[in-house]
Design an enzyme around this catalytic site. Structure first.
Site, PDB file in Angstrom:
ATOM      1  N   ASN A   1     -12.586 -43.801 -51.265  1.00  0.00           N
ATOM      2  CA  ASN A   1     -12.174 -42.464 -50.803  1.00  0.00           C
ATOM      3  C   ASN A   1     -13.060 -41.369 -51.397  1.00  0.00           C
ATOM      4  OD1 ASN A   1     -10.453 -40.889 -49.158  1.00  0.00           O
ATOM      5  ND2 ASN A   1      -9.250 -40.281 -50.937  1.00  0.00           N
TER       6      ASN A   1
ATOM      7  N   ASP B   1     -14.677 -52.181 -58.162  1.00  0.00           N
ATOM      8  CA  ASP B   1     -13.240 -52.075 -57.928  1.00  0.00           C
ATOM      9  C   ASP B   1     -12.517 -52.378 -59.234  1.00  0.00           C
ATOM     10  OD1 ASP B   1     -10.485 -52.892 -57.033  1.00  0.00           O
ATOM     11  OD2 ASP B   1     -11.400 -52.514 -55.071  1.00  0.00           O
TER      12      ASP B   1
ATOM     13  N   PHE C   1      -8.062 -42.419 -63.150  1.00  0.00           N
ATOM     14  CA  PHE C   1      -7.691 -41.761 -61.886  1.00  0.00           C
ATOM     15  C   PHE C   1      -7.641 -42.736 -60.714  1.00  0.00           C
ATOM     16  CE2 PHE C   1     -10.020 -38.357 -64.184  1.00  0.00           C
ATOM     17  CZ  PHE C   1      -9.138 -37.298 -64.070  1.00  0.00           C
TER      18      PHE C   1
ATOM     19  N   SER D   1       2.312 -38.395 -61.616  1.00  0.00           N
ATOM     20  CA  SER D   1       2.602 -37.421 -60.564  1.00  0.00           C
ATOM     21  C   SER D   1       4.014 -36.890 -60.698  1.00  0.00           C
ATOM     22  CB  SER D   1       2.454 -38.138 -59.215  1.00  0.00           C
ATOM     23  OG  SER D   1       2.975 -37.349 -58.175  1.00  0.00           O
TER      24      SER D   1
ATOM     25  N   TYR E   1       4.026 -45.502 -52.981  1.00  0.00           N
ATOM     26  CA  TYR E   1       3.092 -44.753 -53.832  1.00  0.00           C
ATOM     27  C   TYR E   1       3.791 -44.281 -55.112  1.00  0.00           C
ATOM     28  CZ  TYR E   1       0.427 -40.903 -55.736  1.00  0.00           C
ATOM     29  OH  TYR E   1      -0.219 -40.073 -56.610  1.00  0.00           O
TER      30      TYR E   1
ATOM     31  N   LYS F   1       3.367 -45.272 -59.362  1.00  0.00           N
ATOM     32  CA  LYS F   1       3.184 -44.351 -60.498  1.00  0.00           C
ATOM     33  C   LYS F   1       4.224 -44.646 -61.583  1.00  0.00           C
ATOM     34  CE  LYS F   1      -0.358 -42.214 -59.050  1.00  0.00           C
ATOM     35  NZ  LYS F   1      -1.639 -42.450 -59.696  1.00  0.00           N
TER      36      LYS F   1
ATOM     37  N   LEU G   1      -1.060 -30.371 -47.832  1.00  0.00           N
ATOM     38  CA  LEU G   1      -1.077 -29.068 -47.159  1.00  0.00           C
ATOM     39  C   LEU G   1      -2.428 -28.347 -47.266  1.00  0.00           C
ATOM     40  CD1 LEU G   1       0.431 -26.823 -45.654  1.00  0.00           C
ATOM     41  CD2 LEU G   1       1.175 -25.952 -47.889  1.00  0.00           C
TER      42      LEU G   1
ATOM     43  N   ARG H   1       9.751 -32.600 -42.858  1.00  0.00           N
ATOM     44  CA  ARG H   1       9.099 -33.907 -42.985  1.00  0.00           C
ATOM     45  C   ARG H   1      10.026 -34.806 -43.811  1.00  0.00           C
ATOM     46  NH1 ARG H   1       3.247 -34.009 -45.930  1.00  0.00           N
ATOM     47  NH2 ARG H   1       4.575 -33.440 -47.679  1.00  0.00           N
TER      48      ARG H   1
ATOM     49  N   GLY I   1      11.698 -37.104 -46.386  1.00  0.00           N
ATOM     50  CA  GLY I   1      11.336 -37.411 -47.778  1.00  0.00           C
ATOM     51  C   GLY I   1      10.942 -36.192 -48.586  1.00  0.00           C
TER      52      GLY I   1
END
Ligand code: NAD
Ligand code: WQD
Length: 341
Positions: A39, A62, A84, A128, A153, A157, A204, A296, A298
């Site tokens: 990414n 990786d 990260f 997060s 996801y 975390k 956003l 949205r 969740g």
């Protein structure tokens, strides 16, 4: 933080990682990056060099590749790691849970095994605010209970936080900083690095930036009937450069006060979706097309950080406001349009 530390940065060509690499280099540290470029782009290294005068070492690998990590860490002489690397798209994690558990948790377990083997046990981890779920009250403090994750996801975390906590519990030489980011946005003021999603963005700010650039038709405002000051959702947007500096402060603190620590990194105040769109319009000099849309699934109505612990223990505070976040994101968006590769 002592100058001249050797720091391994996983995911260091990504959005937040690249900004942390800039701050580390500018503070006099030697940086080596591990990234599989799933990414991010290789050219980030050259752009970091244009900003800092120094290109970080890039190992394209990786974090699930134990042999590659073993070579990199074995040869590296690292004193600390900022971790990260991982996949971060919430909706995609619901569609492809195995990929997320494998990359994030599998990759972290492999990384930590290799670090342990080579006695590199100071780790700062990108957690997060998602671990708090829908908070019972705002602002959110670090000692509030985490809620069961509503998507894979978020689950990854929580599990990685737990693994690092267990490692510290088993062996106090593990020195762990769990950084709970709120909503990282913005870009480096040079306009040379920023968020560079491979697909249609999920968050956003990059959506607003792509609308401003004419790449997307308009912003859907997901929910205009929340119990907030203008009906749209409230988040704690934090400038990525402030966030990056928080990692250096965390490394400093881990050196001075070893242990297992959790710190919220945010600004301590909330901005609504409509306020962010208006701020971006001021930065761009024209109004950003947007329209009301359904909530949205969740999403929480509002969340923002209590940052007093980070201020007290790290001596760190976010200083860049929403207008600067938008101006920097817009400068980067215009530059990114011309990027290839
Ligand atoms: P990003 O996608 O820009 O950066 C992640 C980097 O990790 C990318 O360069 C990617 O190529 C690399 N990567 C992914 N899987 C890998 C693997 N298996 N091996 C090696 N490299 C791999 O994302 P970001 O926004 O910079 O996020 C960095 C970290 O912060 C992530 O762990 C993310 O979950 C976390 N985080 C991000 C946000 C946010 O909103 N951006 C919020 C909270 C936490
Ligand atoms: C922000 C606000 C949306 C898109 C996510 C993850 C979180 C963390 C940060 C990694 C919300 C609204 C959004 C759009 C909109 N990531 N919105 N129209 O959901 O707070 O957090 O990213 O750890 O874990 O969950 O961020 O940027 O997606 O949304 O109205 O097209 O913008 O409803 O109020 P979120 P976001």
């Amino acid at each position: 933080m002592l100058a001249g530390m050797r720091v391994l940065v996983t995911g260091g060509t990504g959005f937040i990682g690249s900004h942390a690499v800039v701050e580390l280099i500018e503070a006099g540290h030697e940086v080596s990056v591990v990234d599989n470029l799933v990414n991010s782009k290789r050219s980030v290294v050259d752009r970091v060099a244009r900003i800092t005068g120094t290109a970080p070492e890039l190992n394209v690998a990786d974090i699930r590749d134990e042999d590659a990590l073993d070579r990199i860490v074995g040869d590296g002489g690292f004193e600390a790691v900022i971790h990260f690397a991982g996949l971060k798209a919430v909706a995609e994690s619901v569609q492809r849970p195995l990929d997320y558990w494998h990359a994030n948790v599998g990759g972290s377990v492999t990384l930590f095994r290799v670090l342990d083997r080579h006695a590199v046990r100071t780790v700062v981890f990108s957690s997060s605010a998602t671990v708090y779920g829908d908070p019972d009250e705002v602002p959110v403090t670090e000692d509030m209970p985490t809620k069961p994750a509503t998507n894979p996801y978020g689950g990854t975390k929580q599990v990685i936080e737990q693994i690092l906590t267990d490692l510290h519990g088993a062996d106090p030489r593990w020195n762990v900083g769990l950084l709970r980011y709120f909503n990282p946005v913005g870009a480096h003021q040079s306009g040379l690095i920023g968020e560079d999603p491979n697909d249609i963005p999920n968050n956003l700010m990059p959506i607003v930036a792509q609308v401003a650039a004419g790449m997307l038709p308009g912003v859907n405002v997901y929910g205009t009937d929340y119990p907030t000051r203008d009906g749209s959702g409230v988040r704690d947007y934090v400038h990525v450069v402030d966030l990056a500096k928080g990692h250096l402060a965390a490394l400093d603190r881990l050196t001075a006060a070893p242990g297992r620590h959790v710190w919220n990194l945010g600004t301590g105040s909330g901005t609504t979706v409509l306020e962010l769109i208006a701020a971006f319009g001021r930065a761009a000099g024209f109004e950003i097309p947007h329209r009301p849309a359904d909530r949205r699934p969740g999403d929480v109505a509002e969340t923002w950080a209590d940052v007093t612990k980070a201020e007290r223990e790290l001596g760190w505070r976010a200083v860049r406001g929403i207008d600067e976040m938008c101006a920097d994101a817009w400068r980067w968006q215009r530059y990114a349009l011309g990027l290839e590769e």
